[in-house]
Motif scaffolding. Structure first.
Motif, mmCIF file in Angstrom:
data_model
loop_
_atom_site.group_PDB
_atom_site.id
_atom_site.type_symbol
_atom_site.label_atom_id
_atom_site.label_comp_id
_atom_site.label_asym_id
_atom_site.label_seq_id
_atom_site.Cartn_x
_atom_site.Cartn_y
_atom_site.Cartn_z
ATOM 1 N N VAL A 43 0.816 -1.212 0.000
ATOM 2 C CA VAL A 43 0.000 0.000 0.000
ATOM 3 C C VAL A 43 0.849 1.261 0.000
ATOM 4 O O VAL A 43 0.348 2.351 -0.273
ATOM 5 C CB VAL A 43 -0.954 0.011 1.218
ATOM 6 C CG1 VAL A 43 -0.227 0.437 2.491
ATOM 7 C CG2 VAL A 43 -2.175 0.915 0.952
ATOM 8 N N THR A 55 1.982 1.790 -7.248
ATOM 9 C CA THR A 55 0.743 2.288 -6.638
ATOM 10 C C THR A 55 0.387 3.690 -7.120
ATOM 11 O O THR A 55 -0.786 3.990 -7.379
ATOM 12 C CB THR A 55 0.866 2.293 -5.102
ATOM 13 O OG1 THR A 55 2.071 2.984 -4.729
ATOM 14 C CG2 THR A 55 0.916 0.890 -4.554
ATOM 15 N N ASN A 75 -0.911 3.596 -10.644
ATOM 16 C CA ASN A 75 -2.295 3.117 -10.631
ATOM 17 C C ASN A 75 -3.240 4.221 -10.178
ATOM 18 O O ASN A 75 -4.336 4.392 -10.726
ATOM 19 C CB ASN A 75 -2.416 1.902 -9.703
ATOM 20 C CG ASN A 75 -3.732 1.172 -9.869
ATOM 21 O OD1 ASN A 75 -4.430 1.352 -10.870
ATOM 22 N ND2 ASN A 75 -4.080 0.347 -8.907
ATOM 23 N N ALA A 76 -2.823 4.977 -9.160
ATOM 24 C CA ALA A 76 -3.654 6.076 -8.667
ATOM 25 C C ALA A 76 -3.855 7.138 -9.741
ATOM 26 O O ALA A 76 -4.967 7.649 -9.937
ATOM 27 C CB ALA A 76 -3.017 6.684 -7.426
ATOM 28 N N THR A 134 -5.159 -4.609 -2.594
ATOM 29 C CA THR A 134 -4.527 -3.297 -2.488
ATOM 30 C C THR A 134 -4.617 -2.517 -3.788
ATOM 31 O O THR A 134 -4.965 -1.326 -3.797
ATOM 32 C CB THR A 134 -3.048 -3.445 -2.082
ATOM 33 O OG1 THR A 134 -2.969 -4.150 -0.837
ATOM 34 C CG2 THR A 134 -2.392 -2.081 -1.929
ATOM 35 N N ASN A 135 -4.323 -3.169 -4.910
ATOM 36 C CA ASN A 135 -4.408 -2.480 -6.192
ATOM 37 C C ASN A 135 -5.842 -2.108 -6.545
ATOM 38 O O ASN A 135 -6.096 -1.033 -7.103
ATOM 39 C CB ASN A 135 -3.804 -3.358 -7.292
ATOM 40 C CG ASN A 135 -2.290 -3.390 -7.240
ATOM 41 O OD1 ASN A 135 -1.638 -2.355 -7.134
ATOM 42 N ND2 ASN A 135 -1.702 -4.575 -7.310
ATOM 43 N N TYR A 147 -6.737 0.982 -4.488
ATOM 44 C CA TYR A 147 -6.235 2.197 -5.123
ATOM 45 C C TYR A 147 -7.130 2.623 -6.285
ATOM 46 O O TYR A 147 -7.407 3.807 -6.477
ATOM 47 C CB TYR A 147 -4.803 1.974 -5.620
ATOM 48 C CG TYR A 147 -3.737 2.463 -4.666
ATOM 49 C CD1 TYR A 147 -3.121 3.700 -4.846
ATOM 50 C CD2 TYR A 147 -3.349 1.696 -3.572
ATOM 51 C CE1 TYR A 147 -2.139 4.154 -3.977
ATOM 52 C CE2 TYR A 147 -2.372 2.137 -2.692
ATOM 53 C CZ TYR A 147 -1.773 3.361 -2.898
ATOM 54 O OH TYR A 147 -0.810 3.815 -2.027
ATOM 55 N N PHE A 178 -8.908 6.224 -5.678
ATOM 56 C CA PHE A 178 -8.377 7.336 -6.451
ATOM 57 C C PHE A 178 -9.205 7.658 -7.688
ATOM 58 O O PHE A 178 -8.902 8.627 -8.384
ATOM 59 C CB PHE A 178 -6.927 7.061 -6.838
ATOM 60 C CG PHE A 178 -5.961 7.269 -5.702
ATOM 61 C CD1 PHE A 178 -5.440 8.521 -5.443
ATOM 62 C CD2 PHE A 178 -5.613 6.212 -4.876
ATOM 63 C CE1 PHE A 178 -4.567 8.721 -4.390
ATOM 64 C CE2 PHE A 178 -4.742 6.398 -3.824
ATOM 65 C CZ PHE A 178 -4.217 7.652 -3.572
ATOM 66 N N TYR A 216 -4.338 13.945 -2.045
ATOM 67 C CA TYR A 216 -3.105 13.201 -1.785
ATOM 68 C C TYR A 216 -1.871 14.065 -2.014
ATOM 69 O O TYR A 216 -0.922 14.039 -1.229
ATOM 70 C CB TYR A 216 -3.041 11.952 -2.665
ATOM 71 C CG TYR A 216 -1.680 11.292 -2.628
ATOM 72 C CD1 TYR A 216 -1.318 10.479 -1.563
ATOM 73 C CD2 TYR A 216 -0.755 11.515 -3.645
ATOM 74 C CE1 TYR A 216 -0.059 9.897 -1.516
ATOM 75 C CE2 TYR A 216 0.499 10.940 -3.599
ATOM 76 C CZ TYR A 216 0.845 10.126 -2.536
ATOM 77 O OH TYR A 216 2.084 9.575 -2.488
#
Length: 217
Positions: A26, A32, A35-36, A171-172, A175, A179, A188
């Motif tokens: 995370v 990450t 991806n966000a 977790t992915n 995100y 997001f 963020y």
């Protein structure tokens, strides 16, 4: 039917492995944050496809890590101790990098100019990003060694890997969902120092705990 003491300990060990891997997965990093960014710029659907590719790349390194760790566990208890120390040092190094980013206020920008138009290629793009980072195997070994002991069976090691795989996909996906909400990325960026500071603290706690466990015999 009540769980036996051994079964309870095994479940706690699996939980420890899952939590350790979640802290690693995370934390802000190229995978990450890309991806966000994709979630905010391209939408939830594409981000989920991209995240699935990232998670599949994690599975590849998980298999490599589990294979190597299984051999280590069968060969020497002291090698497991060394592995835990190295894993702890690695986590502390990640804590240092996060703290450094928190102090400087660094944020990662993602180049979206070469983004593929075909949705299926987003999966490949995510897969290639994670599979191109051999250091991921060290993160896997650090997380797995948190809940593994010298007497654990291969079956338990496989369970640990499956837990981490589930955590990786979760977790992915998390995100992607978070997001893709309006204004989250902007928030963020404003809280970047705080986020990196918290991550640094989590990595430090996990790293020191792992080193401590290596000498608790």
């Amino acid at each position: 039917m009540t769980l036996t003491l051994l079964e309870s300990f095994k479940m706690l060990s699996l939980l420890s492995i899952g939590l350790a891997f979640f802290v690693i997965a995370v934390s802000p990093g190229p995978a990450t944050l890309s991806n966000a960014t994709i979630a905010m710029s391209r939408g939830r659907k594409i981000s989920l496809i991209y995240g699935a590719g990232l998670s599949t790349g994690l599975v590849f390194w998980g298999i490599i890590a589990a294979s190597g760790l299984g051999v280590i566990l069968q060969q020497s208890v002291y090698l497991l101790m060394i592995l835990k120390v190295l894993g702890g040092v690695y986590l502390i190094w990640l804590a240092f990098l996060s703290a450094k980013s928190a102090i400087k206020g660094d944020s990662l920008t993602i180049n979206m100019e070469s983004a593929p138009k075909d949705n299926s290629r987003w999966f490949i793009k995510g897969f290639l990003l994670n599979i191109s980072n051999p250091k991921t195997v060290i993160a896997w070994m650090a997380a797995l060694s948190v809940g593994l002991g010298e007497n654990d069976s291969t079956a338990f090691l496989v369970l640990g890997v499956l837990v981490c795989v589930a955590v990786g996909f979760f977790t992915n996906a998390l995100y992607s969902f978070v997001f893709s909400c309006n204004g989250v990325m902007a928030l963020y960026q404003k809280a970047n120092r705080w986020v990196n500071g918290v991550v640094a603290g989590l990595f430090s706690f996990a790293g020191l705990g792992l080193i401590r466990s290596a000498f608790n015999r």
